[in-house]
Write a protein that holds these residues in place. Structure first.
Motif, short mmCIF file in Angstrom:
data_model
loop_
_atom_site.label_atom_id
_atom_site.label_comp_id
_atom_site.label_asym_id
_atom_site.label_seq_id
_atom_site.Cartn_x
_atom_site.Cartn_y
_atom_site.Cartn_z
N GLN A 1 -11.19 2.50 8.50
CA GLN A 1 -11.25 2.84 7.08
C GLN A 1 -10.89 4.30 6.84
OE1 GLN A 1 -14.24 0.97 4.48
NE2 GLN A 1 -15.32 0.40 6.35
N ARG B 1 -9.12 -2.15 2.91
CA ARG B 1 -10.46 -1.64 3.21
C ARG B 1 -11.46 -2.79 3.32
NH1 ARG B 1 -11.88 3.50 3.02
NH2 ARG B 1 -10.16 4.11 1.64
N LEU C 1 -7.27 4.86 6.13
CA LEU C 1 -6.80 4.44 4.81
C LEU C 1 -6.91 5.56 3.78
CD1 LEU C 1 -8.27 0.82 4.59
CD2 LEU C 1 -5.94 1.49 5.14
N ASP C 2 -7.73 6.56 4.04
CA ASP C 2 -7.86 7.67 3.11
C ASP C 2 -6.56 8.46 2.97
OD1 ASP C 2 -10.50 6.97 2.74
OD2 ASP C 2 -11.28 8.39 4.24
N GLN D 1 2.45 7.74 6.34
CA GLN D 1 1.87 6.47 5.89
C GLN D 1 2.00 5.40 6.97
OE1 GLN D 1 4.18 5.97 2.29
NE2 GLN D 1 2.51 6.69 0.98
N PRO E 1 -2.37 6.38 -0.91
CA PRO E 1 -2.76 6.47 -2.33
C PRO E 1 -3.66 5.31 -2.72
CG PRO E 1 -0.49 5.71 -2.10
CD PRO E 1 -0.93 6.14 -0.73
N ASP E 2 -4.53 5.55 -3.68
CA ASP E 2 -5.43 4.50 -4.15
C ASP E 2 -4.61 3.39 -4.81
OD1 ASP E 2 -7.73 3.14 -4.78
OD2 ASP E 2 -8.01 4.18 -6.68
N SER E 3 -4.92 2.15 -4.50
CA SER E 3 -4.21 1.01 -5.07
C SER E 3 -5.00 -0.25 -4.75
CB SER E 3 -2.80 0.90 -4.48
OG SER E 3 -2.86 0.47 -3.13
N ALA F 1 0.81 -1.22 0.00
CA ALA F 1 0.00 0.00 0.00
C ALA F 1 0.84 1.27 0.00
CB ALA F 1 -0.94 0.00 1.20
N TYR G 1 -3.90 -2.69 -3.14
CA TYR G 1 -3.56 -3.03 -1.76
C TYR G 1 -4.49 -2.30 -0.79
CZ TYR G 1 0.72 -4.69 -4.01
OH TYR G 1 1.61 -5.34 -4.81
N ARG G 2 -4.68 -1.01 -1.03
CA ARG G 2 -5.57 -0.26 -0.15
C ARG G 2 -6.99 -0.81 -0.25
NH1 ARG G 2 -7.27 6.11 -0.60
NH2 ARG G 2 -8.59 5.23 -2.22
N LYS G 3 -7.39 -1.22 -1.42
CA LYS G 3 -8.72 -1.79 -1.60
C LYS G 3 -8.88 -3.05 -0.75
CE LYS G 3 -11.78 -3.68 -5.20
NZ LYS G 3 -11.89 -4.02 -6.65
#
Length: 654
Positions: A627, A643, A630-631, A523, A634-636, A381, A638-640
């Motif tokens: 959650q 979440r 997690l904002d 991070q 960066p979107d990825s 992530a 892994y972050r998905k």
């Protein structure tokens, strides 16, 4: 359709990362044994990703091995029980030196195949030794669901099937019952010749069919009516494959649909000439089988393009090539497969014969590996190389399992993860030493990150973090002991206890992955706070499980908290919000020596004081807090996935 060639099977072994010579030999033996059964496994297995095919061969082999054992030991239930007990003992320990069973045990441990399904199959087969008939439809149905449905359920994780889904499991068992009823019709001429009836006495009586006529293979109108009724029942059950296939990925769906089509072809062959079925076993025409194979292959490859799946960088080198990844099932994630392989290497590398069996019993078969998965996904992530943190990820599982052994020693619990706890199986003294050894292995795992490219300064800091986390875990366990039997300790004290005992390890696992791959300070902090909030939600949910689920679903003794007088959040909330009469009742139940009897009454009291709803709301609040952290990432993919883990934390009690 040609069966797999042994040379091609060796390529599957290579792709599955099975390099040990003895284990490869065992898988080859399984492959040959499984293919002696019929076309079913060969046709369905052809759709699986190549690295899953050895495990499917092992599933087919264990079915054949158990069936052959029963057939060869007629009248010797004791001998059958002895040999299958050895198999189940090996499965629970995660290791076997048997030339065939070694691969079976390895597959169950590596792919987290459901051991209860195997146990159910073995128990049913044992009960079938010496049986000649079924009195009722219910008796026949239960047998068929366990004798065939349970083995299908055993292999479902290889097809991409969900775990812990009772509706899915029910559909699989019903489909398996349909397969067995078709086989009973196909084999009826041979079965009645040896005095065995695969049609229940209840069905024969409902159709006014004479049992003697069937045993003598006389095609009277009543006997034929009974056969037609049985065929209609089998066809209805085969339709259950539609429910199973609907939730599977393309390759799993193709495998189930192919099995369904094959057995419908067998059923048509039976019903085309029922009187002839009484005289000899019917066989589909080779041309029909060929058309089925070609159409099945064409349908899946024409309709479903090869999946393109983002994979963690660690996994091609550490486990197996890319396969379709299902977000809802952590076990299908690339990170889980890589960690599972790394953990197995850790277990197989042990050179002692005293503590290693205890540690392997506690570690294997692998479960969801949630904490190490968080470490790997956190590293990804923040843009890091996930293979660098694999040893550190495994170390979090070793620490977690060590803490579970400590808990079982303190609480005197006999069950853990649906089977014997390590202290109960091996004794508290040896279990304690094994747990301490796991902690030492965890520290060794951190040091191995240097070999993966992690800087010395980062590894040194990780050691310091590990020390602080271990101290917090011990403080949490001590605080839990200190508040035992105290329903007045208060919610704040409880929350501090679970923060130390559970949540800090979640936070450490997430922080560790991001820090080792040089994520930014923000991070690392975001993931640490995510893990802490997730751990709080997870533990609160865990405290609710005994009251929302059965003991088996909870994976532990549901009455353990009551028996050990551990004040969990639902109980504390009930005490805080109860009326005087309710509080008096709660105290009486709290001191009831028959905890299993008290459990339903406690459940009702938790409902009437809204304690369940309050606890569930708090778990959801922690999930939302997790959650929100997690904002900051960066979107990825892994972050998905991180979440998704947060969302699922409270779904175990939905």
């Amino acid at each position: 359709m040609a069966r797999w060639e042994l040379g091609k099977f060796d390529e599957c072994l290579d792709l599955a990362g099975i390099n040990d010579a003895g284990l490869r030999k065992s898988y080859r033996a399984c492959f040959k044994l499984a293919l002696k059964t019929d076309w079913t496994m060969a046709m369905a297995g052809a759709f699986l990703p190549p690295q899953y095919r050895p495990a499917m061969a092992a599933v087919g082999a264990v079915v054949r091995w158990v069936d052959d054992l029963a057939d060869h030991r007629k009248g010797s239930v004791a001998r059958f029980s002895e040999e299958t007990h050895e198999l189940l003992t090996e499965v629970r320990s995660g290791y076997s030196a048997h030339p065939v069973r070694a691969a079976i045990v390895h597959s169950i441990a590596t792919f987290a195949l459901p051991v209860p399904a195997l146990e159910k199959f073995v128990a049913t087969t044992r009960g079938d030794i010496g049986r000649t008939e079924f009195a009722t439809e219910a008796e026949l149905s239960e047998f068929a669901r366990s004798a065939v449905g349970a083995p299908v359920l055993l292999g479902c994780p290889l097809l991409g099937g969900p775990s812990d889904d009772p509706a899915f499991d029910h559909a699989v068992l019903s489909f398996g019952e349909g397969l067995d009823r078709v086989d009973n019709l196909r084999d009826i001429s041979e079965d009645v010749a040896r005095g065995w009836l695969g049609i229940s006495t209840e069905t024969l009586e409902n159709c006014a069919a004479d049992r003697t006529d069937l045993l003598n293979r006389r095609p009277t109108p009543a006997v034929l009516q009974a056969l037609r009724w049985e065929a209609d029942r089998a066809e209805a059950l085969l339709s259950g494959a539609d429910t199973v296939a609907a939730v599977l990925p393309p390759y799993g769906r193709a495998a189930i649909e192919t099995m369904q089509s094959l057995y419908r072809l067998h059923l048509r062959t039976v019903t085309d000439d029922l009187p002839a079925t009484l005289r000899r076993r019917p066989h589909p025409r080779p041309a029909s089988l060929k058309r089925l194979a070609v159409s099945s292959l064409r349908s899946v490859f024409d309709a479903v393009p090869p999946p393109r799946v983002e994979m963690a960088p660690a996994c091609p080198s550490a486990a197996a090539p890319a396969v379709p990844e299902q977000l809802h099932d952590v076990r299908s994630w690339a990170s889980h497969r890589a960690i599972s392989a790394e953990l197995r290497r850790c277990c197989e590398g042990a050179d002692d014969t005293l503590l290693a069996p205890i540690q392997n019993h506690a570690l294997l078969p692998v479960g969801k590996l949630l904490r190490p998965v968080l470490t790997v996904e956190a590293a990804g992530a923040v843009g890091g190389r996930t293979d660098m943190v694999l040893p550190a990820a495994v170390s979090t599982e070793l620490v977690h399992v060590a803490s579970l052994i400590h808990d079982d020693i303190i609480d005197g619990d006999h069950q853990r993860r649906g089977r014997d706890s390590a202290p109960y199986r091996f004794g508290a003294d040896l279990a304690l030493l094994a747990a301490n050894g796991l902690v030492m292995k965890a520290l060794q795992g951190l040091s191995r990150c240097r070999e993966r490219g992690v800087g010395a300064e980062r590894v040194a800091q990780a050691f310091a973090e590990a020390g602080r986390t271990g101290e917090d875990l011990a403080r949490g366990a001590a605080l839990e002991l200190n508040i035992s039997d105290d329903l007045t300790c208060g919610v704040d004290t409880y929350l501090e206890m679970i923060r130390l005992k559970t949540a800090v390890l979640f936070g450490y696992a997430c922080r560790l992955g991001a820090y080792l791959v040089e994520g930014s300070d923000d991070q690392v902090q975001a993931l640490s706070e995510y893990g802490l909030a997730l751990g709080m939600a997870f533990q609160i949910t865990d405290d609710l499980l005994p009251y929302d689920s059965t003991s088996q679903a909870a994976g532990k003794d549901a009455a353990s908290d009551l028996r050990n007088h551990r004040p969990t959040l639902p109980l504390l909330l009930a005490h805080a919000h109860a009326s005087p009469p309710q509080r008096a009742e709660l105290h009486a139940l709290w001191h009831d020596t028959d905890c299993e009897r008290a459990l339903p009454a406690v459940h009702r009291l938790l409902q009437s004081t809204d304690a369940m709803a309050r606890a569930r709301d708090l778990a959801v609040a922690y999930t939302e807090r997790a959650q929100s952290h997690l904002d900051r990432l960066p979107d990825s993919p892994y972050r998905k996935r991180l979440r998704h883990v947060a969302r699922q934390a409270t779904h175990r009690i939905s």
